[in-house]
Design a protein around this motif. Sequence first.
Motif, short mmCIF file in Angstrom:
data_model
loop_
_atom_site.label_atom_id
_atom_site.label_comp_id
_atom_site.label_asym_id
_atom_site.label_seq_id
_atom_site.Cartn_x
_atom_site.Cartn_y
_atom_site.Cartn_z
N LYS A 196 0.81 -1.22 0.00
CA LYS A 196 0.00 0.00 0.00
C LYS A 196 0.84 1.26 0.00
CE LYS A 196 -4.09 -1.98 2.05
NZ LYS A 196 -4.95 -2.08 3.21
N ILE A 197 1.99 1.23 0.70
CA ILE A 197 2.74 2.48 0.85
C ILE A 197 4.00 2.56 0.01
CG2 ILE A 197 1.82 2.93 3.16
CD1 ILE A 197 4.44 1.93 4.31
N GLU A 198 4.54 1.42 -0.43
CA GLU A 198 5.79 1.44 -1.17
C GLU A 198 5.52 1.37 -2.67
OE1 GLU A 198 8.50 1.89 0.45
OE2 GLU A 198 8.33 0.96 2.44
N LYS A 199 6.38 2.05 -3.45
CA LYS A 199 6.27 1.93 -4.90
C LYS A 199 6.69 0.54 -5.34
CE LYS A 199 6.55 6.68 -6.48
NZ LYS A 199 7.09 7.49 -5.35
N ASN A 200 7.80 0.07 -4.76
CA ASN A 200 8.27 -1.29 -5.03
C ASN A 200 8.55 -1.97 -3.69
OD1 ASN A 200 9.54 -3.63 -5.74
ND2 ASN A 200 10.96 -2.69 -7.20
N PRO A 201 7.72 -2.94 -3.32
CA PRO A 201 7.86 -3.55 -1.99
C PRO A 201 9.20 -4.23 -1.77
CG PRO A 201 6.19 -4.70 -3.30
CD PRO A 201 6.58 -3.48 -4.07
N ALA A 202 9.91 -4.58 -2.86
CA ALA A 202 11.21 -5.22 -2.68
C ALA A 202 12.33 -4.19 -2.62
CB ALA A 202 11.47 -6.21 -3.80
N LYS A 203 11.96 -2.91 -2.81
CA LYS A 203 12.96 -1.84 -2.69
C LYS A 203 12.32 -0.76 -1.82
CE LYS A 203 16.05 0.08 -6.06
NZ LYS A 203 16.17 0.46 -7.46
N PRO A 204 12.04 -1.13 -0.57
CA PRO A 204 11.22 -0.24 0.26
C PRO A 204 11.93 1.08 0.58
CG PRO A 204 12.11 -2.02 1.56
CD PRO A 204 12.47 -2.32 0.16
N ARG A 205 11.10 2.13 0.66
CA ARG A 205 11.63 3.44 1.01
C ARG A 205 11.30 3.74 2.47
NH1 ARG A 205 11.22 7.78 2.65
NH2 ARG A 205 11.38 9.93 1.91
N TYR A 206 10.19 3.19 2.95
CA TYR A 206 9.77 3.48 4.33
C TYR A 206 10.11 2.36 5.31
CZ TYR A 206 7.18 7.17 1.99
OH TYR A 206 6.84 8.24 1.25
N ILE A 207 9.47 1.22 5.13
CA ILE A 207 9.70 0.13 6.10
C ILE A 207 10.86 -0.73 5.61
CG2 ILE A 207 8.69 -1.82 7.31
CD1 ILE A 207 5.95 -0.54 6.78
N LEU A 208 12.00 -0.59 6.27
CA LEU A 208 13.19 -1.33 5.86
C LEU A 208 13.32 -2.61 6.68
CD1 LEU A 208 15.69 1.69 5.78
CD2 LEU A 208 14.16 0.89 3.96
N THR A 209 13.77 -3.67 6.00
CA THR A 209 13.97 -4.93 6.70
C THR A 209 15.40 -4.98 7.23
OG1 THR A 209 12.60 -5.90 5.00
CG2 THR A 209 13.68 -7.42 6.50
N GLU A 210 15.55 -5.34 8.48
CA GLU A 210 16.87 -5.63 9.03
C GLU A 210 16.93 -7.14 9.14
OE1 GLU A 210 19.18 -3.28 9.89
OE2 GLU A 210 17.86 -1.61 9.36
N ILE A 211 17.55 -7.78 8.16
CA ILE A 211 17.51 -9.24 8.07
C ILE A 211 18.01 -9.89 9.36
CG2 ILE A 211 18.37 -11.26 6.83
CD1 ILE A 211 17.13 -9.90 4.66
N GLY A 212 17.24 -10.84 9.83
CA GLY A 212 17.64 -11.58 11.02
C GLY A 212 17.40 -10.82 12.30
N VAL A 213 16.94 -9.59 12.22
CA VAL A 213 16.73 -8.79 13.43
C VAL A 213 15.30 -8.28 13.52
CG1 VAL A 213 17.49 -6.79 14.75
CG2 VAL A 213 19.16 -8.09 13.45
N GLY A 214 14.89 -7.49 12.54
CA GLY A 214 13.54 -6.93 12.60
C GLY A 214 13.31 -5.90 11.51
#
Lengths: 232, 520
Positions: free
Chosen positions: A208-226
């Motif tokens: 809903k909020i990202e232009k490309n969910p695999a290249k997020p601008r807002y919610i970033l994934t910290e792999i293995g952490v959160g």
Amino acid sequence: MVSRNETILIVEDDPQIRNFISYSLKQEGFRYFTASTGQSALSNLVSEKIDLLLLDLGLPDLDGMEIIKRVREWSEMPIIVVSARDQDKEKAEALDSGADDYLTKPFSATELMARIRVAIRHLHREGGNKQQSKAGVGDLMIDFDKHLVYLEEAELHTTPMEYSLLSLFFRNIGKVLTTKYIIKEVYGVGYGPDTQALRTLTASLRRKIEKNPAKPRYILTEIGVGYRLSDE
Amino acid sequence: MIAAHPEEEKMDTLKNKISGNDPYCVLITITMIASATSIGLLFRAISFPEANIVIVYLLSVLITARITRGYVYGIAGSVIATFAFNYFFTKPYYTFSVNDPTYIITFAIMTVTAFITSALTSEAKQNAMEAQEKEAETSALFQLMNRLTDAADMSEIAGITTETISKTINCRAACLCFDENGRPEQSFIQQQSTGKQVRRKVHDASEITDSIEGLRTAFAIGEEFYDWPIYGRETILGILRIPKETAIVMSEPNKRFLRSVIESTALAMDRFRSAQQQQRSREEIEQERYRSNLLRAISHDLRTPLAGIMGTGEVLMDMTCKDDPKYSLVQGIYKDADWLYSLVENILSLTRLRDGKLAIAKQPEAAEEVIGGAVNLMIKRYPKYEIKVRVPEELLIVPMDAKLIEQVLVNLLDNAIKHSPSDSEICVSAVKEENNAVFTVLDSGNGISVSDLPNIFKMFYTARPEEGDSQRGIGLGLTICEAIINAHGGSIEGHNRTDRQGAEFVFKLQMEGSKDGQQK
């Protein structure tokens, strides 16, 4: 050179790393103290007025986790943790114990300064008006009072769960939130360690909020952490 | 050592019962009857009543039954005694005829009495003997167990068992141990004589295994031996071999004894094996801890100074004007430190992966998050490059170790960037194909040269770029990718693009089967 009021305590046992961090902080106009052991860090924390703690998890004398827990007994000061690349467990544990952010060695001074600025901003925001009614990052805005989300000025429809997740992020802009913590806050204590539901929820919110969910601008994934809501 | 005498004596009795014929016993019977007859003749000479003679005969039968083994001699004795009495002491003397028919009654009563007496005596003796045998067996077993407890290894256990069996059954028993994979050892132990054991080579190992495997009875029949398998809780531990000639004539109590011995041996061997396994796993844990401590120490000691050099280099670069020749010098330091750092990381990862010790903790992860994480890292590292990302609208959940798959993507993207000009397009995507998640990394660089293609996943292999070693590869990146994907049970391949110039790397991960991963 900008002059700032904040004082930062650098806890790092390697002199070279301590040196370049000190230099960068000085360039940014921060005041700082350094400590090479956990014990001296603790005594510095008690004797000086420290606003932010930069903590290496691998100290020769004390466990970094121990220092976080002790600081959290009496202070809400931002804590940024520095760790090696293969210490994901320690990272998550440090964040759950109360650390605000983490950096992986080797880190660049630019990156470090960016993180410190975010943490300081966070500190002022919390210190200033705790009951803020609105918050925004980029084109994304949230109205806590009305329970509404705006994207590029337009109202965005979110489900209650999506809103709950997004508001959690907005209350912790720039801060890394562990999966465990998010699940506890969004789904409740008794939910257990199932990360699958959270991934699905994040995916639908991103769509809903990202232009490309695999290249997020807002919610970033910290792999293995959160996850973290980007502050830039 | 086992006390020898009771066992040997018992062995004689067992043997006698089987043969049922012993000159010694015949001699006793004849002697007893002869003595009774002599006493009878003496009694007649001094005119004792005949009844006394009958009593003497009965006594002789009783003694015969007591001394000899089995019922045979007692019964024979009573018949012979009656005939002797008839022959020597009834008129007419020295004939088997009788003048007085009342003697018939005397004979009958005498025979019956002698019969009953001898039968009772023999039975009492038999019972006593059996009790003695059992006791001897029990004590032999007890001693066996005692000695087995102290045994230090498998062959010592086999040796003790062989010795006990050989002594008790009086044969040259043997024992063949099996190794931990359930295969017979090269040689077996055989008792040569009391206190002397030899090791003999096994010639027909596979034959033995086959005959034991197909076994439906308690033992297998071989050319030289009858083989009794010794089974542990999980596998076969060995076989007990009794020479054919002994095994054929073995009595029921002996077989029973043999079974008890086999059971005790199995217990002892089992216990030894599990103790051995415990010891080994303790050692392995110890070694593993040592290894990981070492790795940790090395990685810490190498990473920390490198992080210091890189950080300081960056600060120095910030302080220096880009036109200043010092800038490029510092940049050189920074790049070299960066390269060294990647090398250290790669070697550490590879060491862990190659050992198979790196635990792959598979968890359901969103493919787009892992791609996003890797791309984010690359954008920070190479801000000039444009990386396109394509993922399906439907959320792709794949069981994997996200940190490792992220490293695969980073390595592939790093490769793509190194081999492409800065304005070219790099693309990473994930799609679902049947039961697989297929990840693709595309670049539009020069592609992979034909001579390099078969070697790209080999350790330390780097393509030689024309411009010399200005951009040296580490030669481990793809090797690590392959190791990680293999550890996930997936597949990876690299080739040139068919639609245009550039290289294409594709890896597949299974979407289901996450349960397996989690259970491990």
